[in-house]
Motif scaffolding. Sequence first.
Motif, PDB file in Angstrom:
ATOM      1  N   TYR A 196       0.831  -1.199   0.000  1.00 25.09           N
ATOM      2  CA  TYR A 196       0.000   0.000   0.000  1.00 25.09           C
ATOM      3  C   TYR A 196       0.875   1.263   0.000  1.00 25.09           C
ATOM      4  CZ  TYR A 196      -3.455   3.434   1.554  1.00 25.09           C
ATOM      5  OH  TYR A 196      -4.281   4.529   1.645  1.00 25.09           O
ATOM      6  N   PRO A 197       0.565   2.238  -0.865  1.00 21.35           N
ATOM      7  CA  PRO A 197      -0.465   2.201  -1.899  1.00 21.35           C
ATOM      8  C   PRO A 197       0.098   1.675  -3.210  1.00 21.35           C
ATOM      9  CG  PRO A 197       0.413   4.408  -1.742  1.00 21.35           C
ATOM     10  CD  PRO A 197       1.157   3.586  -0.726  1.00 21.35           C
ATOM     11  N   GLY A 202      -4.787   5.508  -3.986  1.00 26.26           N
ATOM     12  CA  GLY A 202      -4.198   5.212  -2.686  1.00 26.26           C
ATOM     13  C   GLY A 202      -3.101   6.179  -2.313  1.00 26.26           C
ATOM     14  N   GLU A 693      -7.420  -0.124  -5.361  1.00 24.51           N
ATOM     15  CA  GLU A 693      -6.296   0.026  -4.447  1.00 24.51           C
ATOM     16  C   GLU A 693      -6.256  -1.257  -3.635  1.00 24.51           C
ATOM     17  OE1 GLU A 693      -3.357   0.190  -2.512  1.00 24.51           O
ATOM     18  OE2 GLU A 693      -3.544   1.982  -3.754  1.00 24.51           O
ATOM     19  N   GLN A 696      -4.372  -2.937   0.568  1.00 25.54           N
ATOM     20  CA  GLN A 696      -4.949  -3.291   1.870  1.00 25.54           C
ATOM     21  C   GLN A 696      -6.364  -3.808   1.662  1.00 25.54           C
ATOM     22  OE1 GLN A 696      -4.660   0.388   4.035  1.00 25.54           O
ATOM     23  NE2 GLN A 696      -2.593  -0.042   4.770  1.00 25.54           N
ATOM     24  N   THR A 699      -9.944   0.045   2.264  1.00 22.27           N
ATOM     25  CA  THR A 699      -9.405   1.302   1.716  1.00 22.27           C
ATOM     26  C   THR A 699     -10.539   2.302   1.521  1.00 22.27           C
ATOM     27  OG1 THR A 699      -9.586   0.435  -0.542  1.00 22.27           O
ATOM     28  CG2 THR A 699      -7.467   0.159   0.572  1.00 22.27           C
ATOM     29  N   VAL A 702      -9.801   5.967  -0.018  1.00 26.55           N
ATOM     30  CA  VAL A 702      -9.490   6.358  -1.390  1.00 26.55           C
ATOM     31  C   VAL A 702     -10.754   6.871  -2.074  1.00 26.55           C
ATOM     32  CG1 VAL A 702      -7.659   4.632  -1.471  1.00 26.55           C
ATOM     33  CG2 VAL A 702      -9.864   4.119  -2.537  1.00 26.55           C
ATOM     34  N   ASN A 734     -11.325  -5.445  -2.718  1.00 29.26           N
ATOM     35  CA  ASN A 734     -11.300  -5.288  -1.264  1.00 29.26           C
ATOM     36  C   ASN A 734     -12.673  -5.572  -0.666  1.00 29.26           C
ATOM     37  OD1 ASN A 734     -10.122  -3.003  -2.947  1.00 29.26           O
ATOM     38  ND2 ASN A 734      -8.717  -2.990  -1.225  1.00 29.26           N
ATOM     39  N   GLY A 738     -13.164   1.833  -2.151  1.00 27.64           N
ATOM     40  CA  GLY A 738     -13.097   3.279  -2.035  1.00 27.64           C
ATOM     41  C   GLY A 738     -14.411   3.972  -2.285  1.00 27.64           C
ATOM     42  N   HIS A 825      -5.732   1.740   7.979  1.00 28.73           N
ATOM     43  CA  HIS A 825      -4.359   1.667   7.447  1.00 28.73           C
ATOM     44  C   HIS A 825      -3.594   0.466   7.958  1.00 28.73           C
ATOM     45  CE1 HIS A 825      -4.616   5.654   5.661  1.00 28.73           C
ATOM     46  NE2 HIS A 825      -5.265   6.000   6.742  1.00 28.73           N
TER      47      HIS A 825
END
Length: 826
Positions: A196-197, A202, A693, A696, A699, A702, A734, A738, A825
């Motif tokens: 990351y990123p 990100g 992104e 992770q 996120t 983002v 993810n 975002g 994070h």
Amino acid sequence: MLQTTKFLSSVAIALVVMVHASRVVAQTGTAPDEGVRFAPPSAVLLSGAHVVATADREPELINVLIEDGKISAMGPALPAPAGTKVIDLSGKYLYPAFIDPLAEFSAANTDYKAGYWNKNVIPQRMMYSAAELPASKLEEYRKSGVAVVLAAPSDGIIKGQSAVLLTADRPLEQSVLRSKAFQHIQLYPARRASEYPNSPMGAVALIRQALSDADWYARAQQAVAADSSLPSPDTNFALEALEPAIRGQQTIVIDGSNELYALRADRLAREFSLKLIIRGSGREYRQLDAIAAANRILIIPVNFPDAPTVESRSDAANTTLQELMHWRLAPENPARLERASVNFVITADKLDKVGDLLPQLRIAIKHGLSQQAALHAVTQGPAELLEVEHLAGTLSAGKLANIIVANGLLFDEETEIEQTWIAGKQHNWKGEADELPRGKWLLTMAGDSPHGLVIELSGEPKKLKGKIGPAAAFEDKTRDADDVQGENPDDKDNDGESQDDDDGDADQAAIVELKKVAFNGYQLSGTFEADEIVESQTGVAILGATWLPADESSELVGTINWPDGTHHNFTAVPAQNESKKVAGADEKEADQSDNDTQLVQLDVVYPLGAYGRSAPPEQVEWLVFQNATIWTCGEAGILESADLLVHAGIIEAVGNDLTVPEGATIVDAKGMHISPGIIDCHSHMATDGGVNESGQAVTAEVRVGDFIDPNDITIYRQLAGGVTTSNILHGSANPIGGQNQVIKLRWGSGDEAMKMQEAPAGIKFALGENVKQSSRPDSTRYPQSRMGVEQLMRDRFEAALEYKRLERRPHAKTTTAPRLRTGSHR
């Protein structure tokens, strides 16, 4: 005793004379002296040159006095103080040395303790101590007339602090003009980043978090100082280093890899009230109005593209209109910025060679940039930007003696930089590199001697090469080379041999190689086989000559010693090479033809390339569609032969026989159907730099809206299919991705104009196989199962509620407020 007294008296007198004759030089270093101090004379008078002191002044015939590395005086009849070295520069032109406002260098690898949690954030890095400055690179800058550079870090996202340095070949402590200049940021990660990123979205989110953390850290420190009972935050040198930037005490330079990134940099700076300089891309002309409205200082490159390869049909088919237009328009970018009153400076950044800076400036001038603006953009402008205008950027008393010596007006095609002075030290580029008797020399010898001989010299000082032979042989050799280029395969005699073969062999044999060629700056020597030149001579002849260089009448004066013991004195002058002269004229004519082609008028369209528009469609005040079949998608259902009335882009009425306002634009839609525009609720179009992104699992920080790409041709194609509105979503990499962005497909508008402000905010969530990544053998990211996905989401919701409760505490605004989190994070 008397002799001793006389001796001591003479020593005393000598000492007194030495003291009065020497100048007092201020000590600038801190190291102790070792042995007897030695201070060589440091005063130099440059006389007879045409001086261009500033970008807005014409050349003036004045003298320049340099003392202790600085210009101490300038004047038309300035005398040389006693002990001053005088350098006659009659016919030369003096300019302020260039200043490059952005030169990237690698930095020494350092394990920064008590730093930021993400290794891409290293604002505490100081280039004045960490920069790796190759001597060859600094010399390249000096040769190009650059005396000062802003040494910036080349890697990272929040990359560290630059330093203003002289390009002089001297210790670093004598070259640093500003140790902590700017903080540098780029809005994208390193290529192929796995952690990351790993996306531009990100990277921007990480920057937001770091800037927010720096603000929180500073306020927490202040709260603890006021109330020692409060818990202290962990020491973090990275956040300490960012504080001057977030307080407006240090300027940020943000990289804009294209025109959209430049506008994103402006928006980010406004979000955090940062003092901003934009590192441009040379593509600013594509969004000139928006960039001019941002009112920022730009550092722009002049790396204009080469002409696209279109020699074959496949090459031409693979070359886009956008590439062709950029090739044509890029050299106009500086001129367009000047006309738009944008404040900019110019850098050699992104050029293959720093030495191309001056030629590229000349190209920009041919395409409309004024000479005054060009010179200002590489001298006075960057001096002011780097806050060293009291030391450099113009020629005046009290400033460093950073001077370019050119053999003509700087922006003339044939002008060369012959010397670069940096802090009073002369670097002469015409000495070893150019002061050589290269080319053809026609010998004139007295008495009974072979006539019409030519010496041809080529190569470098330590590898000088030479040939000798009759002038006719050299001319035929040149002619043969030209004939080969245009040779007709049918031009052969009856035997199938080339008609000129015999003559060519004879001519080639008459040209003899000079061996053991040596040159020490003025003395030339070499040997050759004499019988190839004079049939009566057998053995090795020895040639020796002295070179007498001059601007208009250079000569070689020397002797040829023949094997039989005789010798002939000779003088030689540069031989006229008519074929070269003609070729040069043709080449110049071809160049002029190319320039004429490049200067053909071409309008910029938005987006650049196919289907671009010179301006967005004009919106009329009143618009009426008549006699259409209207699908209302509401209670009214489908209306036949109906009218649709639009006022300033908003539907005013739908029905039959509507009253038409005076002056309205009327469209007869008989036989056509009208329906609401299609709304795409799940789209990944018009995104710049990827939609995931994936560094992770969570996120939420983002924002797709940071990277809307208004140039995406998909927008045009979707409009053709009836789509007018799209919900642009983060990808499915993810469990919690975002933030989305709803856009109106306004083709030809900028990214901000496309955003639909009335649309609700949202975050992309995802389930299934993608998010747990268990099928990827290299994945170690939690979660690895669907059960883990459910638990992760539950935990993040609980964390959000807990954060909200902390934020609402009564003392949160007055003591150590909770750290602002733009997302997860860890």
